[in-house]
Design an enzyme around this catalytic site. Structure first.
Site, PDB file in Angstrom:
ATOM      1  CB  THR A 397      -0.848  -0.012   1.291  1.00 38.62           C
ATOM      2  OG1 THR A 397      -1.406  -1.297   1.418  1.00 38.62           O
ATOM      3  CG2 THR A 397      -1.906   1.045   1.294  1.00 38.62           C
ATOM      4  CB  ILE A 416      -0.780  -4.608  -5.106  1.00 37.02           C
ATOM      5  CG1 ILE A 416       0.606  -4.032  -4.773  1.00 37.02           C
ATOM      6  CG2 ILE A 416      -1.284  -4.043  -6.416  1.00 37.02           C
ATOM      7  CD1 ILE A 416       1.670  -4.317  -5.857  1.00 37.02           C
TER       8      ILE A 416
HETATM    9  O1  DON Z   1      -6.837  -2.655   2.391  1.00 35.98           O
HETATM   10  C1  DON Z   1      -6.212  -3.016   3.374  1.00 35.98           C
HETATM   11  O2  DON Z   1      -6.567  -2.806   4.518  1.00 35.98           O
HETATM   12  C2  DON Z   1      -4.897  -3.754   3.176  1.00 35.98           C
HETATM   13  N1  DON Z   1      -4.956  -4.540   1.977  1.00 35.98           N
HETATM   14  C3  DON Z   1      -3.782  -2.767   3.122  1.00 35.98           C
HETATM   15  C4  DON Z   1      -2.453  -3.439   2.983  1.00 35.98           C
HETATM   16  C5  DON Z   1      -1.328  -2.618   3.449  1.00 35.98           C
HETATM   17  O3  DON Z   1      -1.491  -1.518   3.906  1.00 35.98           O
HETATM   18  C6  DON Z   1       0.012  -3.214   3.346  1.00 35.98           C
HETATM   19  N2  DON Z   1       0.970  -2.288   3.854  1.00 35.98           N
HETATM   20  N3  DON Z   1       1.701  -2.386   4.724  1.00 35.98           N
END
Ligand code: DON
Length: 588
Positions: A397, A416
């Site tokens: 993210t 992603i």
């Molecule tokens: O949408 C979400 O909550 C997760 N897929 C976000 C993933 C994320 O932030 C990864 N980063 N560290």
């Protein structure tokens, strides 16, 4: 829901690239200041793209779309066209419009002045997906199926999201705003230490797939500082999008290439999934906090609702007086987070499929009830906390923030899921696919990669969007822009974003200090408090342990890329999170 005792938050999913700050560093941390406009992103070249667009007269949305596509090139772990996200856009009130340039371009012909709108371009589950997709015949969740296989790929939303934002509120052509991204992909860019730190997290995975290795390894070896990363396939894909718009992605050869590879690898994606994909405009979640108005992401994000619940629970307490990192502050914050995450995991899901009881969750009555269960001087075990409305019905993210010279502001987080998502690229498309399906409940009570223990409300259904924690947020003061904030970090996004607000509003930090300060996080399950080094003094730690808290120290998490408007001078203070050394705050 069964209560797990084994939930963990995978720290690899938390995406650490640089340690949190020390107290001495925090004392002298200062934001970057600009008079007219500001861009803060996790990659310096993408920041420059945004500043250039703004200097050429583009508005915040033009800059957002240019930066979004540029991040897909220069920040390939996280910036993407293979994933999805959310955008909160605050349109300057009419007295601001033209303040700087005498112009009032785009922005839906000024109809929405003063409003804040939300765009949902989250991925959707493929039409062939079922609630038990990630379970074996015995009903056990199969490890890795949601994260490491094509079954974990949701239908990407980023391209339609960015293009829709541009069409609705932009002033420049798609070709103009995409040109810098295409150039960076075609000519390549020189990798800095910050970029290398991130690339090296998955070098071994890149070696598994020849089409990935050909781009993301340098003749089979990891890239090093000073090398140039060139992405001709991605340049070609972006050129097709620049020319034919979303059609190229959802109806043309790009969709075909992804579907073909997905089918070959046991995935579910079909051409109909791409053809049916839609984005959604909505209203942000809104709440007040000490005279400020917080506007953040509604479902299918849990971010806005959970942040607002936590803020409402803690509002009556004198956090500012207690101080950052004090026993009382941490006790109150952790207990509020524990309760709000229990509600999050029990009651929230994609509003196209389930009823989200937002009004009840944010009602003063419900908040007062939650607050009343906080016991002075004592941690409440999570096993004693349930979603408190009664039974529910039915890494990677990146975040960036932009303010333009008219005072329009964009807060946008896209992802992603894992760093580099699935870690696989379909054919010659040049972009990483997401593994966002892991955000669904694989089975009620079984934690996902972020340790989130979720319920049936977030079960997989065809065409449904997985519940997210992404929390792009804008804060207003007396109707005027105050702060733009947000972060990656899975479930920790919620606490990171929240703490950036508390650090400024309650603890008087400047924007740089507020994003750099060591963080704390609790999410109901696992029943452990995550802390970054430097937050707890030995005395505070021991007092809180005696109150029943268990701590886990994690080197660092999140990357809050934020902007604060100085209410006296109107100057913009930009802060790139020091945990993301490739990033940059810049303005003019
Ligand atoms: O949408 C979400 O909550 C997760 N897929 C976000 C993933 C994320 O932030 C990864 N980063 N560290």
């Amino acid at each position: 829901m069964t209560q797990p005792d084994t939930a963990t938050i995978s720290t690899s999913a938390l995406d650490v690239t640089a340690p949190a700050t020390t107290h001495a560093e925090l004392a002298t941390a200062r934001p970057v200041t600009a008079k007219h406009a500001m861009v803060v992103t996790a990659q310096h070249l993408a920041t420059q793209v945004g500043v250039d667009i703004l200097k050429r007269g583009g508005n915040a949305v033009d800059a957002t779309v240019a930066v979004g596509y540029a991040l897909a090139v220069v920040h390939p772990c996280c910036g993407n066209i293979g994933g999805g996200g959310f955008m909160v856009l605050h349109l300057a009130p009419s007295e601001n419009q033209g303040m700087d340039k005498g112009e009032d371009k785009g922005l839906a012909n000024g109809m929405d002045k003063g409003k804040t709108v939300f765009l949902d371009f989250r991925e959707k589950a493929p039409l062939k997906a079922t609630p038990t997709l990630f379970q074996d015949a015995e009903g056990n969740v199969v490890k890795g199926r949601s994260t490491d296989t094509y079954l974990g790929v949701g239908v990407p939303g980023t391209v339609m999201g960015l293009n829709t934002a541009l069409q609705t509120y932009g002033t420049m052509s798609r070709k103009e705003v995409m040109a810098p991204a295409i150039k960076l992909a075609r000519d390549g860019f020189v990798l800095t230490q910050g970029d290398i730190n991130i690339l090296h997290t998955r070098s071994q995975d890149f070696a598994k797939y020849p089409n990935v290795a050909a781009i993301f390894l340098n003749h089979g070896k990891p890239y090093e500082v000073g090398d140039r990363l060139v992405q001709p396939q991605l340049a070609h894909t972006l050129e097709q999008i620049a020319k034919d718009g979303s059609r190229a992605f959802y109806h043309g050869s790009i969709a075909q290439a992804v579907v073909k590879t997905s089918e070959k690898n046991g995935g579910l994606l079909s051409l109909k999934d791409f053809a049916d994909y839609t984005v959604q405009w909505d209203k942000p979640i809104t709440c007040g906090y000490h005279g400020y108005t917080v506007l953040s992401a509604p479902p299918p994000s849990s971010g806005g609702t959970t942040i607002c619940q936590i803020l409402q629970i803690i509002q009556p307490y004198p956090m500012g007086q207690w101080g950052y990192g004090s026993v009382n502050t941490l006790h109150t914050l952790v207990e509020a987070e524990r309760r709000a995450f229990a509600d999050r995991n029990t009651y929230l899901g994609d509003p196209a499929f389930v009823n989200n009881p937002i009004d009840e969750l944010l009602s003063p009555k419900h908040i007062a009830k939650m607050r009343a269960t906080i016991q002075p001087g004592k941690a409440t075990p999570s096993s004693e906390i349930k979603g408190s409305l009664g039974p529910a019905e039915g890494q990677h993210t990146t975040h960036f923030s932009i303010v333009d010279a008219q005072g329009n502001a964009v807060s946008i987080t896209f992802t992603i899921n894992y760093l580099f998502g699935l870690g696989q690229i379909a054919g010659n498309t040049g972009f990483f696919l997401n593994n966002e399906m892991d955000d669904f409940t694989a089975k009620p009570g079984v934690p996902n990669s972020f340790g989130l223990v979720q319920g049936r409300i977030n079960q997989i259904e065809p065409g449904k969007r997985p519940l997210s924690s992404m929390s792009p947020t804008i804060v207003l003061k007396d109707g005027k822009l105050f702060m733009v904030t947000g972060s990656p970090g899975g479930s920790t996004i919620i606490s990171t974003t929240l703490e950036s607000i508390l650090n400024v509003v309650d603890f008087g930090m400047n924007m740089q200090q507020a994003v750099d300060a060591p963080r704390v996080h609790h999410q109901w399950y696992p029943d452990v408090v995550l802390v970054e080094p430097g937050l707890l003094t030995p005395a505070t730690k021991s007092t809180l342990e005696k109150m029943g808290y268990a701590f886990k120290e994690v080197e660092s998490w999140g990357a809050d890329e934020a902007i604060l408007v100085d209410q006296k001078t109107g100057l913009l203070d930009g802060a790139n999170d020091r945990r993301r050394p490739a990033g940059l705050a810049a303005g003019y």
